[in-house]
Design a protein around this motif. Sequence first.
Motif, PDB file in Angstrom:
ATOM      1  N   MET A 110      15.485 -12.143 -14.397  1.00 29.47           N
ATOM      2  CA  MET A 110      15.745 -12.001 -12.987  1.00 29.47           C
ATOM      3  C   MET A 110      17.216 -11.617 -12.815  1.00 29.47           C
ATOM      4  O   MET A 110      18.102 -12.199 -13.421  1.00 29.47           O
ATOM      5  CB  MET A 110      15.437 -13.310 -12.253  1.00 29.47           C
ATOM      6  N   ALA A 111      17.465 -10.630 -11.963  1.00 31.98           N
ATOM      7  CA  ALA A 111      18.826 -10.177 -11.677  1.00 31.98           C
ATOM      8  C   ALA A 111      19.206 -10.609 -10.259  1.00 31.98           C
ATOM      9  O   ALA A 111      18.412 -10.482  -9.332  1.00 31.98           O
ATOM     10  CB  ALA A 111      18.910  -8.672 -11.804  1.00 31.98           C
ATOM     11  N   THR A 112      20.416 -11.125 -10.129  1.00 26.06           N
ATOM     12  CA  THR A 112      20.903 -11.539  -8.826  1.00 26.06           C
ATOM     13  C   THR A 112      22.072 -10.647  -8.427  1.00 26.06           C
ATOM     14  O   THR A 112      23.007 -10.465  -9.197  1.00 26.06           O
ATOM     15  CB  THR A 112      21.370 -13.004  -8.844  1.00 26.06           C
ATOM     16  N   LYS A 113      21.984 -10.091  -7.227  1.00 20.44           N
ATOM     17  CA  LYS A 113      23.063  -9.282  -6.672  1.00 20.44           C
ATOM     18  C   LYS A 113      23.681 -10.064  -5.526  1.00 20.44           C
ATOM     19  O   LYS A 113      22.980 -10.723  -4.760  1.00 20.44           O
ATOM     20  CB  LYS A 113      22.545  -7.942  -6.167  1.00 20.44           C
ATOM     21  N   VAL A 114      25.015  -9.986  -5.423  1.00 19.15           N
ATOM     22  CA  VAL A 114      25.737 -10.712  -4.377  1.00 19.15           C
ATOM     23  C   VAL A 114      26.545  -9.711  -3.576  1.00 19.15           C
ATOM     24  O   VAL A 114      27.133  -8.779  -4.117  1.00 19.15           O
ATOM     25  CB  VAL A 114      26.676 -11.770  -5.000  1.00 19.15           C
ATOM     26  N   SER A 115      26.559  -9.908  -2.263  1.00 21.76           N
ATOM     27  CA  SER A 115      27.419  -9.106  -1.398  1.00 21.76           C
ATOM     28  C   SER A 115      28.008 -10.004  -0.322  1.00 21.76           C
ATOM     29  O   SER A 115      27.483 -11.078  -0.017  1.00 21.76           O
ATOM     30  CB  SER A 115      26.652  -7.938  -0.768  1.00 21.76           C
ATOM     31  N   LEU A 116      29.119  -9.551   0.231  1.00 19.60           N
ATOM     32  CA  LEU A 116      29.786 -10.249   1.331  1.00 19.60           C
ATOM     33  C   LEU A 116      29.672  -9.366   2.559  1.00 19.60           C
ATOM     34  O   LEU A 116      30.096  -8.208   2.539  1.00 19.60           O
ATOM     35  CB  LEU A 116      31.255 -10.497   0.995  1.00 19.60           C
ATOM     36  N   GLN A 117      29.074  -9.886   3.620  1.00 18.43           N
ATOM     37  CA  GLN A 117      28.937  -9.153   4.871  1.00 18.43           C
ATOM     38  C   GLN A 117      29.876  -9.765   5.902  1.00 18.43           C
ATOM     39  O   GLN A 117      29.777 -10.952   6.204  1.00 18.43           O
ATOM     40  CB  GLN A 117      27.507  -9.205   5.394  1.00 18.43           C
ATOM     41  N   MET A 118      30.799  -8.936   6.415  1.00 17.53           N
ATOM     42  CA  MET A 118      31.754  -9.391   7.427  1.00 17.53           C
ATOM     43  C   MET A 118      31.425  -8.691   8.734  1.00 17.53           C
ATOM     44  O   MET A 118      31.392  -7.461   8.806  1.00 17.53           O
ATOM     45  CB  MET A 118      33.183  -9.068   6.995  1.00 17.53           C
ATOM     46  N   ASP A 119      31.163  -9.478   9.772  1.00 23.39           N
ATOM     47  CA  ASP A 119      30.770  -8.949  11.079  1.00 23.39           C
ATOM     48  C   ASP A 119      31.923  -9.042  12.064  1.00 23.39           C
ATOM     49  O   ASP A 119      32.630 -10.060  12.116  1.00 23.39           O
ATOM     50  CB  ASP A 119      29.564  -9.707  11.624  1.00 23.39           C
ATOM     51  N   PHE A 120      32.084  -7.970  12.858  1.00 21.71           N
ATOM     52  CA  PHE A 120      33.162  -7.867  13.835  1.00 21.71           C
ATOM     53  C   PHE A 120      32.632  -7.313  15.147  1.00 21.71           C
ATOM     54  O   PHE A 120      31.557  -6.709  15.183  1.00 21.71           O
ATOM     55  CB  PHE A 120      34.253  -6.908  13.334  1.00 21.71           C
ATOM     56  N   LEU A 121      33.417  -7.482  16.218  1.00 24.66           N
ATOM     57  CA  LEU A 121      33.162  -6.825  17.492  1.00 24.66           C
ATOM     58  C   LEU A 121      34.222  -5.770  17.710  1.00 24.66           C
ATOM     59  O   LEU A 121      35.374  -5.940  17.305  1.00 24.66           O
ATOM     60  CB  LEU A 121      33.200  -7.823  18.656  1.00 24.66           C
ATOM     61  N   THR A 122      33.832  -4.677  18.394  1.00 27.54           N
ATOM     62  CA  THR A 122      34.774  -3.602  18.684  1.00 27.54           C
ATOM     63  C   THR A 122      35.242  -3.671  20.129  1.00 27.54           C
ATOM     64  O   THR A 122      34.724  -4.463  20.924  1.00 27.54           O
ATOM     65  CB  THR A 122      34.124  -2.227  18.440  1.00 27.54           C
ATOM     66  N   ASP A 123      36.190  -2.788  20.454  1.00 29.67           N
ATOM     67  CA  ASP A 123      36.702  -2.728  21.818  1.00 29.67           C
ATOM     68  C   ASP A 123      35.653  -2.211  22.802  1.00 29.67           C
ATOM     69  O   ASP A 123      35.842  -2.299  24.019  1.00 29.67           O
ATOM     70  CB  ASP A 123      37.967  -1.870  21.894  1.00 29.67           C
ATOM     71  N   GLN A 144      33.708 -13.970  -7.471  1.00 29.57           N
ATOM     72  CA  GLN A 144      33.080 -15.281  -7.306  1.00 29.57           C
ATOM     73  C   GLN A 144      33.952 -16.357  -7.910  1.00 29.57           C
ATOM     74  O   GLN A 144      34.630 -16.091  -8.904  1.00 29.57           O
ATOM     75  CB  GLN A 144      31.701 -15.275  -7.976  1.00 29.57           C
ATOM     76  N   PRO A 145      33.971 -17.560  -7.407  1.00 29.42           N
ATOM     77  CA  PRO A 145      33.310 -17.963  -6.176  1.00 29.42           C
ATOM     78  C   PRO A 145      34.094 -17.475  -4.963  1.00 29.42           C
ATOM     79  O   PRO A 145      35.314 -17.312  -5.026  1.00 29.42           O
ATOM     80  CB  PRO A 145      33.314 -19.494  -6.255  1.00 29.42           C
ATOM     81  N   LEU A 146      33.380 -17.239  -3.868  1.00 28.38           N
ATOM     82  CA  LEU A 146      34.038 -16.805  -2.639  1.00 28.38           C
ATOM     83  C   LEU A 146      34.873 -17.949  -2.075  1.00 28.38           C
ATOM     84  O   LEU A 146      34.442 -19.093  -2.053  1.00 28.38           O
ATOM     85  CB  LEU A 146      33.009 -16.370  -1.599  1.00 28.38           C
ATOM     86  N   ASP A 147      36.047 -17.610  -1.625  1.00 24.37           N
ATOM     87  CA  ASP A 147      36.969 -18.583  -1.039  1.00 24.37           C
ATOM     88  C   ASP A 147      36.955 -18.381   0.476  1.00 24.37           C
ATOM     89  O   ASP A 147      37.384 -17.336   0.968  1.00 24.37           O
ATOM     90  CB  ASP A 147      38.371 -18.350  -1.608  1.00 24.37           C
ATOM     91  N   ALA A 176      31.115 -14.208   8.685  1.00 21.98           N
ATOM     92  CA  ALA A 176      30.886 -13.621   7.367  1.00 21.98           C
ATOM     93  C   ALA A 176      29.733 -14.364   6.691  1.00 21.98           C
ATOM     94  O   ALA A 176      29.543 -15.567   6.908  1.00 21.98           O
ATOM     95  CB  ALA A 176      32.141 -13.706   6.514  1.00 21.98           C
ATOM     96  N   THR A 177      28.999 -13.615   5.878  1.00 26.78           N
ATOM     97  CA  THR A 177      27.848 -14.181   5.183  1.00 26.78           C
ATOM     98  C   THR A 177      27.834 -13.698   3.741  1.00 26.78           C
ATOM     99  O   THR A 177      28.034 -12.511   3.480  1.00 26.78           O
ATOM    100  CB  THR A 177      26.532 -13.736   5.860  1.00 26.78           C
ATOM    101  N   GLU A 178      27.602 -14.621   2.830  1.00 24.25           N
ATOM    102  CA  GLU A 178      27.374 -14.258   1.436  1.00 24.25           C
ATOM    103  C   GLU A 178      25.870 -14.057   1.276  1.00 24.25           C
ATOM    104  O   GLU A 178      25.085 -14.957   1.589  1.00 24.25           O
ATOM    105  CB  GLU A 178      27.859 -15.352   0.491  1.00 24.25           C
TER     106      GLU A 178
END
Length: 72
Positions: free
Chosen positions: A1-14, A28-31, A61-63
């Motif tokens: 089994m392969a595990t992929k990790v990503s960090l999603q950062m959400d923002f609002l615009t003007d 890793q590990p995310l701080d 943000a979400t891992e």
Amino acid sequence: MATKVSLQMDFLTDQNKKVRITVQNPVQPLDNSAVNNVMDLIVAKGIFAFPQGLIVKKVGATEVQTDSTAIV
């Protein structure tokens, strides 16, 4: 089994639109403190422009971890 990790950062615009910046394979590990500081820097510097506008506020943000298993 392969595990992929990503960090999603959400923002609002003007223009009050939501945008997401995704980082594949973050260190890793995310701080939490480091992610928060980077998001603050992105907002403060205005370094990313999107068709939806300029980033003015961080939302969160979400891992994300995705597991995959070869079937054949």
